[in-house]
Scaffold this motif. Structure first.
Motif, short mmCIF file in Angstrom:
data_model
loop_
_atom_site.label_atom_id
_atom_site.label_comp_id
_atom_site.label_asym_id
_atom_site.label_seq_id
_atom_site.Cartn_x
_atom_site.Cartn_y
_atom_site.Cartn_z
N PRO A 9 0.82 -1.21 0.00
CA PRO A 9 0.00 0.00 0.00
C PRO A 9 0.85 1.26 0.00
O PRO A 9 1.96 1.28 0.53
N CYS A 10 0.31 2.33 -0.61
CA CYS A 10 1.08 3.58 -0.70
C CYS A 10 1.21 4.25 0.66
O CYS A 10 2.16 4.99 0.90
N GLY A 11 0.24 4.00 1.55
CA GLY A 11 0.33 4.54 2.91
C GLY A 11 -0.25 5.93 3.08
O GLY A 11 -0.43 6.37 4.23
N VAL A 12 -0.55 6.63 2.01
CA VAL A 12 -1.00 8.02 2.17
C VAL A 12 -2.36 8.32 1.51
O VAL A 12 -2.95 9.36 1.77
N CYS A 13 -2.87 7.42 0.69
CA CYS A 13 -4.13 7.73 -0.01
C CYS A 13 -5.31 7.60 0.95
O CYS A 13 -5.17 7.19 2.10
N ARG A 14 -6.49 7.94 0.44
CA ARG A 14 -7.69 7.91 1.28
C ARG A 14 -7.95 6.49 1.84
O ARG A 14 -8.28 6.34 3.01
N ALA A 15 -7.79 5.45 1.00
CA ALA A 15 -8.02 4.08 1.48
C ALA A 15 -7.00 3.71 2.55
O ALA A 15 -7.35 3.12 3.59
N CYS A 16 -5.73 4.04 2.30
CA CYS A 16 -4.69 3.69 3.28
C CYS A 16 -4.92 4.43 4.59
O CYS A 16 -4.79 3.85 5.67
N ARG A 17 -5.30 5.69 4.49
CA ARG A 17 -5.54 6.47 5.71
C ARG A 17 -6.72 5.91 6.50
O ARG A 17 -6.81 6.05 7.71
N ALA A 18 -7.64 5.25 5.80
CA ALA A 18 -8.80 4.65 6.47
C ALA A 18 -8.54 3.18 6.84
O ALA A 18 -9.48 2.43 7.10
N ASP A 19 -7.25 2.78 6.87
CA ASP A 19 -6.88 1.41 7.24
C ASP A 19 -7.50 0.36 6.31
O ASP A 19 -7.93 -0.69 6.77
N ARG A 20 -7.55 0.67 5.03
CA ARG A 20 -8.02 -0.32 4.05
C ARG A 20 -6.94 -0.51 2.99
O ARG A 20 -7.11 -0.14 1.82
N CYS A 61 -6.12 0.17 -1.76
CA CYS A 61 -5.23 1.26 -2.20
C CYS A 61 -5.18 1.30 -3.74
O CYS A 61 -4.79 0.33 -4.38
N PRO A 62 -5.57 2.43 -4.33
CA PRO A 62 -5.55 2.51 -5.80
C PRO A 62 -4.20 2.98 -6.32
O PRO A 62 -3.94 2.95 -7.52
N ASP A 63 -3.34 3.41 -5.41
CA ASP A 63 -2.11 4.07 -5.82
C ASP A 63 -0.88 3.29 -5.39
O ASP A 63 0.19 3.85 -5.19
N SER A 64 -1.07 1.97 -5.21
CA SER A 64 0.05 1.15 -4.79
C SER A 64 1.15 1.18 -5.84
O SER A 64 0.88 1.06 -7.04
N PRO A 65 2.41 1.33 -5.41
CA PRO A 65 3.50 1.25 -6.39
C PRO A 65 3.53 -0.10 -7.09
O PRO A 65 4.03 -0.21 -8.21
N SER A 66 2.94 -1.13 -6.45
CA SER A 66 2.90 -2.48 -7.07
C SER A 66 2.22 -2.41 -8.43
O SER A 66 2.57 -3.18 -9.34
N PHE A 67 1.25 -1.53 -8.59
CA PHE A 67 0.48 -1.48 -9.83
C PHE A 67 1.25 -0.80 -10.97
O PHE A 67 0.79 -0.77 -12.10
#
Ligand SMILES: NC(=O)c1ccc[n+]([C@@H]2O[C@H](COP(=O)([O-])OP(=O)(O)OC[C@H]3O[C@@H](n4cnc5c(N)ncnc54)[C@H](O)[C@@H]3O)[C@@H](O)[C@H]2O)c1
Ligand SMILES: [Zn+2]
Ligand SMILES: [Zn+2]
Length: 369
Positions: free
Chosen positions: A91-102, A106-112
């Motif tokens: 997970p990117c750690g900073v997006c809305r999903a990451c901030r909400a512990d999901r 994460c749509p912005d994972s560097p994995s993608f």
């Protein structure tokens, strides 16, 4: 620099090629993992066949496990020789999903981006051109370099093929039941599609204490495997959708409380929704080609307070969930080894894709010496 062998996709829709590539040395925050096993997931086939556009050339594979064999500067969480399973989503750690512990959303994972988090590539072909690593881990290779966060420690004593499957299908299917749907003990469950993902949903339903577990597939041999994992009933799906819906309703007192779709076809997504009883939940786990759409009758859906849930990566938090699933396996409560169909070499990958397309395989696992 190390020379490795990897399955590379150069053009979607055409066969992968097994190539010698050079692998860079691990930099700060990276580790090199010697791969022992890499499962053949239907998602690899979606990429191979061009169902999902992905950049190329790319080293395939996202369901892998092995052992840490080189550490970049500053890596503290892992030691040389540590067995690991690889996570395909950091997970990117900073997006809305990451901030909400999901982290699974994460749509912005560097994995993608199929690169290291800073954009670097770690592989090059014989001509010196860069080769991407699928989901930043490219596991269909004798070795890979991954971000430290993608390498999750697994206890000793777990077969690498089992650890590899924890990296995708097990976490996806078990997590869909326990985490996404939170199936309560005593509920009725149906699982449509019994590949590595669907069979993992069956194992998850057993762990959850589901009273009735109906396994559905169009291949009879899959039903037998599901029964050995604890499915209470098995249903051979035909092209007659109405007949399958009726049979599901008959087996579950009017429809299963939870239906897991683990194929990724609009027709079976619609089947899952149609078979729901009042208040029932359809959990969509299978992934369709990107443009696919499905439809359902809205009035009875709303009137009956039914639900549809999408489940990416079994709502996984890999550093927490991978060791839990491994511990359940070691305790005999998650018989992941029964999902293994055959162990193959990298040169057999295209034949393995053919078997997967035909629905002939459970989990085929590429193994490396
Ligand atoms: N949500 C996620 O995070 C996630 C993760 C991994 C995989 N997936 C997706 O899950 C899906 C399943 O993956 P898998 O590796 O288990 O695939 P698989 O090909 O091994 O299994 C699919 C199963 O569905 C059966 N099937 C196919 N068409 C059918 C039909 N019309 N009716 C009944 N059964 C039918 C096949 O016989 C087979 O047993 C794929 O779409 C994959 O991309 C999703
Ligand atoms: Zn997968
Ligand atoms: Zn994020």
């Amino acid at each position: 620099m190390t020379t490795i062998r990897a399955a590379v996709l150069r053009t979607a829709g055409e066969p992968t090629t097994v190539e010698d590539l050079t692998l860079a040395e691990p930099r700060a925050g990276e580790v090199r993992v010697r791969i022992f096993a890499s499962g053949v997931c239907h998602s690899d086939l979606h990429v191979r066949d061009g169902d999902w556009p992905r950049p190329t050339p790319i080293a395939m594979g996202h369901e892998g496990a092995g052992v840490v064999d080189a550490l970049g500067p500053g890596v503290r969480s892992l030691a040389l020789g540590q067995p690991v399973a690889l996570s395909w989503l950091v997970p990117c750690g900073v997006c809305r999903a990451c901030r909400a512990d999901r982290p699974w959303a994460c749509p912005d994972s560097p994995s993608f981006r199929h690169r290291m988090p800073d954009g670097a590539t770690v592989l090059a072909d014989e001509g010196g051109s860069a080769v991407l690593s699928y989901c930043g881990i490219g596991t269909m290779a004798s070795a890979t370099i991954v971000p430290e966060a993608a390498a999750i420690a697994i206890p000793d004593g777990v077969d690498p093929a089992v650890a590899a499957m924890i990296g995708c299908c097990v976490t996806t299917g078990v997590g869909a039941v326990l985490k996404t749907a939170q199936v309560p003990a005593g509920a009725s469950v149906a699982v449509i599609g019994l590949g590595g993902v669907g069979l993992s949903c069956v194992m998850g339903a057993v762990l959850a204490g589901a009273a009735r577990i109906v396994a559905v597939d169009r291949v009879a041999a899959k039903l037998d495997v599901a029964r050995t994992l604890g499915a209470t009933d098995a249903l051979l799906a035909s092209d007659d959708r109405a007949a399958t819906v009726d049979a599901l309703r008959d087996l579950t007192d009017g429809g299963p409380d939870f239906v897991f779709e683990a194929i990724g076809l609009p027709a079976t997504v619609e089947l899952a929704i149609e078979s729901l009883p009042l208040g029932g939940t359809a959990v969509l786990v299978g992934m369709t080609p990107v443009e696919a759409r499905a439809s359902f009758a809205v009035y009875p859906f709303v009137d009956g307070s039914r639900r549809i849930l999408g489940s990416n990566y079994g709502f996984a938090d890999p550093p927490v969930d991978f060791p839990r699933y491994a511990a359940l396996h070691l305790a005999g409560r998650l018989p992941i080894d029964r999902l293994i169909d055959r162990r193959i070499g990298l040169d057999d990958l295209e034949a393995a894709f053919d078997r997967l397309r035909a629905g002939d395989a459970r989990r085929q696992v590429v193994v490396f010496d």
